[in-house]
Enzyme design. Structure first.
Site, PDB file in Angstrom:
ATOM      1  N   GLU A  34       0.821  -1.214   0.000  1.00 57.31           N
ATOM      2  CA  GLU A  34       0.000   0.000   0.000  1.00 57.31           C
ATOM      3  C   GLU A  34       0.856   1.267   0.000  1.00 57.31           C
ATOM      4  O   GLU A  34       0.618   2.198   0.765  1.00 57.31           O
ATOM      5  CB  GLU A  34      -0.976  -0.013   1.180  1.00 57.31           C
ATOM      6  N   ARG A  43       5.640  -7.907   8.084  1.00 56.38           N
ATOM      7  CA  ARG A  43       4.266  -8.228   7.671  1.00 56.38           C
ATOM      8  C   ARG A  43       4.209  -8.819   6.261  1.00 56.38           C
ATOM      9  O   ARG A  43       4.941  -8.375   5.366  1.00 56.38           O
ATOM     10  CB  ARG A  43       3.384  -6.984   7.740  1.00 56.38           C
ATOM     11  N   ARG A 101      -6.037 -10.993  -5.664  1.00 59.90           N
ATOM     12  CA  ARG A 101      -5.387 -10.421  -4.480  1.00 59.90           C
ATOM     13  C   ARG A 101      -5.195 -11.474  -3.382  1.00 59.90           C
ATOM     14  O   ARG A 101      -4.211 -11.427  -2.632  1.00 59.90           O
ATOM     15  CB  ARG A 101      -6.233  -9.253  -3.960  1.00 59.90           C
ATOM     16  N   LYS A 134      -1.858 -11.797   8.197  1.00 59.74           N
ATOM     17  CA  LYS A 134      -3.251 -11.538   8.598  1.00 59.74           C
ATOM     18  C   LYS A 134      -4.034 -12.853   8.609  1.00 59.74           C
ATOM     19  O   LYS A 134      -3.720 -13.777   7.852  1.00 59.74           O
ATOM     20  CB  LYS A 134      -3.918 -10.557   7.640  1.00 59.74           C
ATOM     21  N   ASP A 167      -8.201  -9.178   3.796  1.00 63.87           N
ATOM     22  CA  ASP A 167      -8.022  -8.051   4.715  1.00 63.87           C
ATOM     23  C   ASP A 167      -9.098  -7.950   5.791  1.00 63.87           C
ATOM     24  O   ASP A 167      -9.984  -7.104   5.681  1.00 63.87           O
ATOM     25  CB  ASP A 167      -7.981  -6.738   3.912  1.00 63.87           C
ATOM     26  N   GLU A 208      -1.941 -12.051  12.653  1.00 62.20           N
ATOM     27  CA  GLU A 208      -2.427 -10.699  12.959  1.00 62.20           C
ATOM     28  C   GLU A 208      -3.938 -10.675  12.790  1.00 62.20           C
ATOM     29  O   GLU A 208      -4.448 -11.047  11.732  1.00 62.20           O
ATOM     30  CB  GLU A 208      -1.761  -9.689  12.018  1.00 62.20           C
ATOM     31  N   GLU A 248     -12.785  -2.356  11.814  1.00 62.22           N
ATOM     32  CA  GLU A 248     -12.764  -1.594  10.571  1.00 62.22           C
ATOM     33  C   GLU A 248     -13.842  -2.049   9.591  1.00 62.22           C
ATOM     34  O   GLU A 248     -14.489  -1.227   8.942  1.00 62.22           O
ATOM     35  CB  GLU A 248     -11.378  -1.739   9.921  1.00 62.22           C
ATOM     36  N   TRP A 297      -9.588  -2.587  -5.483  1.00 64.03           N
ATOM     37  CA  TRP A 297     -10.196  -1.624  -4.559  1.00 64.03           C
ATOM     38  C   TRP A 297     -11.706  -1.538  -4.782  1.00 64.03           C
ATOM     39  O   TRP A 297     -12.396  -0.783  -4.101  1.00 64.03           O
ATOM     40  CB  TRP A 297      -9.566  -0.232  -4.746  1.00 64.03           C
TER      41      TRP A 297
END
Ligand code: GCV
Length: 708
Positions: free
Chosen positions: A309, A342, A353, A377, A382, A404, A410, A551
């Site tokens: 990112e 990470r 992705r 993660k 995500d 993680e 979120e 996105w």
């Protein structure tokens, strides 16, 4: 003049006034460490086991344990508990390190407890009954102390105790996404706890309260700043502030870590490059590590988000993630520090992705230095309300891995939606990887757990009363990744709301159904990433105009007139092949994949017959309705608890459940309106149509959304 004859009258009046005045505000600030008196007669039973404290250990953490015992026991038993040099009556609570005379006399062995475990044992010493907390380290005593207090807080017996416990994972960390300007990325509980402007001169009382809360659940590390890091945190002025926090956390067993910006040698070091193989860069990081350890001898290490990112990283210099991580690991190694590197990477727009982290990191297995932990993660994309486990778990046998998770919500409605995440994390931790053994689960592959913190300056710390449960559950699961999320919910409910059986059963029932409700009204049947652009709040399944393919919610839902879902089987992106063969086979087969991951792995026709007997289109709508109904039921259930809960916390929660009810409908209606515009199918008979036309939902913009 004062007339002593009036005294009884005055006292009586004062008592009446006191009784009439409102109690201290119940704003949730005390978290699960309330220590209100246990009701009699149970209190009397506990009192028989707690008459005095004998502390045979010294040092900052042992002192913290002693002060916590005093505070907790005197609160719970509503009497002050004296400290004594030795046992002189029945009911002593003894806190002793391995090798102390008490433990020798009792033949209490601490082998097998490691450096953080504890034993709690009922015993008889010098003819007196006692309860002994024993450990090999002060930190173990601290954890044993909280374990004993928890037993009383949750109304468990203190008779004939013989408990031993030690954490399964050695690193149990909170990652704060706190920026130096006081804002918290994805934070919904106010501003950052760290007042960088006033530090180091002013050390807020909250810092030790924070560390104490962490100690109570076994969290032993905190990364203070955002992974989207500013290099400023590594400057001398900031390091002095960091030291003040480290000093405050230390007695509670919490070590400090920092997110480091990979390009810091350029930004604050005056170098022209941050190439990890450049000698000047390597020297710069070594010197930086030396400076940090001079100030903070027990500094934990660095957390790095690199080439992700837009963050800088080793690939900017055509070096691998391993080369970047190892350079930092070399700088930290002489001091015993670790690098948490990470694996959250996605860059190529022509690839699924969900495959990218595995494709980049799996080939590097075995190339990382020994003090590097790769932080993955929980799912391959995500922090969605539901994802399958990341295929990296079990796939990197030569690399320590951290899992993680995101404690802050979120993608689950921020702080107003009630969603207990213990169930989600248990689901992931217990997922079968079949690597290296057929029965291996995700928990087997872990060396550490990190949770993106949900703490902030709100009085209740986490943005809502129930969001505290997620902080709590994270710590308890990081301590024991095989623990039951239901048992943790019950523990938290008892400590936070009270021990009345009806109250406990009802709160636990609400919590246990809450995350599935969010999945149902936001992203049912394996859908993902349907949230509004940027803020990730509210529904936006129609969005297709973002610059990068991944996105856009349409990238994930792939809804068209034929069906819906992302084909990740061999006919599509073949992401299934990243899993061990038995798992890949299960996910690849429409009949065995199961409802939870159906649309994650498959593009499914609208008329596909679901196990329920309904066609997919009808089932999808039924799931949205089920989500809304569960939230309505939670609100009703909560209303039935009014008599059991203090008015402030009752009202906070009732208000938020009302918002959640409105927003669950918003999600349902907007999503169904959009799917219908694509499927062109009529709503099943009896189904309530969306309240507005699709154009209305598309026109809403954050923060004008309902409930905002
Ligand atoms: C800290 C998601 C979040 C970002 C976050 C990123 C990450 O993309 O939306 O806010 O950045 O994950 O985990 O690095």
């Amino acid at each position: 003049m004062f007339d002593s004859a009036q005294l009884p009258k005055i006292v009586a009046m004062a008592l009446i006034l006191l009784a009439a005045s409102p109690a201290a505000a119940e704003d949730g600030h005390r978290l699960w460490l309330r220590y209100d008196p246990v009701e009699t007669p149970l209190r009397q039973r506990y009192a028989a086991h707690v008459s005095e404290l004998v502390i045979d250990a010294h040092g900052p953490m042992a002192n913290a344990a002693a002060s916590e015992l005093k505070r907790g026991l005197s609160g719970l038993l509503a009497q002050s508990i004296p400290a004594r040099a030795q046992v002189d009556r029945d009911g002593a609570v003894i806190v002793a390190l391995a090798g102390s005379p008490e433990l020798r006399l009792l033949h209490l062995r601490t082998s097998g407890l490691g450096t953080e475990g504890y034993a709690i044992r009922s015993a008889t010493l010098d003819g007196h009954t006692a309860t002994v907390i024993a450990a090999n380290s002060e930190r173990g005593l601290l954890y044993g102390t909280f374990a004993l207090l928890r037993r009383i807080q949750t109304h468990q017996s203190l008779v004939q105790l013989n408990l031993r416990d030690a954490p399964a994972l050695s690193l149990r960390m909170l990652d704060h996404w706190d920026n130096l300007n006081g804002f918290v990325e994805r934070g919904y509980a106010g501003k950052s706890l760290w007042d960088w402007g006033a530090l180091p001169q002013h050390v807020d009382r909250r810092y030790s309260d924070y560390a104490r809360a962490n100690a109570s659940i076994g969290v032993n590390g905190a990364v203070l700043n955002n992974v989207n890091a500013s290099a400023q945190i590594l400057t001398p002025a900031y390091l002095r502030k960091v030291k003040a926090l480290a000093d405050t956390f230390r007695p509670w067993g919490v070590r400090v870590y920092l997110s480091a910006r990979f390009s810091a040698p350029i930004e604050i070091g005056g170098l022209k490059t941050a190439d990890p193989l450049n000698l000047a860069v390597r020297r710069w990081w070594r010197a930086k590590a030396d400076d940090i350890y001079r100030l903070i001898p027990d500094f934990g290490g660095f957390l790095i988000k690199a080439n992700s990112e837009g963050q800088p990283g080793p690939q900017d210099y055509h070096r691998s993630h391993a080369e970047g991580a190892n350079m930092l690991a070399d700088a930290l190694r002489p001091h015993g520090g670790v690098v948490l590197w990470r694996a959250f990477v996605y860059a190529s727009s022509d690839k699924d992705r969900a495959k990218e982290a595995y494709d980049e990191f799996k080939p590097l297995d075995g190339e990382f230095a020994r003090n590097v932990i790769v932080q993955v993660k929980n799912g391959p994309v995500d922090f969605q309300p539901r994802e399958p486990f990341s295929p990296l778990f079990g796939a990197m046998p030569h690399t320590p891995l951290a899992m993680e998770v995101e404690i802050t919500k979120e993608y689950l409605g921020f702080n107003t939606h009630l969603a207990y995440l213990g169930t989600m994390w248990e689901e992931v931790l217990k997922s079968r990887t079949a690597r290296p053994n057929p029965a291996s689960i995700v928990a087997d592959s872990l060396s550490a757990m990190a949770g993106v913190a949900n703490t902030g300056t709100d009085r209740n710390w986490s943005g809502s009363q129930f969001d505290q449960a997620n902080w709590y559950a994270f710590g308890r699961l990081a301590w024991n990744p095989r623990a039951s999320s239901r048992a943790i919910a019950e523990e938290w409910a008892r400590m936070t709301w009270g021990n009345d059986p009806r109250l406990v059963a009802t709160v636990v029932r609400m919590m246990m159904s809450s995350r599935q409700a969010v999945v149902d009204y936001m992203t049912p049947l394996g859908l993902a990433h349907q949230m509004g652009t940027g803020h990730h709040y509210g529904p936006a399944p129609w969005v297709d105009d973002q610059q990068r393919a991944e996105w856009n919610p349409v990238y994930y839902n792939r809804a068209d007139s034929n069906g819906i879902g992302f084909d990740r089987t061999a006919t599509g992106s073949n992401a299934v092949a990243q899993y061990a063969p038995p798992i890949a086979m299960r996910f690849a087969n429409l009949r065995t994949v199961g409802d939870d991951y159906l649309l994650w792995f498959h593009h499914v026709p609208w008329d596909f017959p679901m196990p329920s007997g309904k066609p997919l289109w009808h089932e999808l709508i039924a799931r949205y309705d089920r989500g809304v109904a569960t939230v309505d039921a939670m609100a009703q259930t909560w209303a039935s608890l009014q008599a059991y809960v203090d008015p402030e916390r009752f009202q906070d929660t009732a208000d938020y459940l009302r918002i959640q009810g409105q927003e669950a409908r918003w999600w349902r209606d907007a999503s169904i309106a959009y799917w219908q515009s694509v499927s062109h199918l009529p709503l099943p008979a009896g189904v309530r149509p969306p309240e507005h036309a699709l154009a209305y939902y598309k026109s809403l913009s954050f923060p004008e959304a309902p409930g905002q």
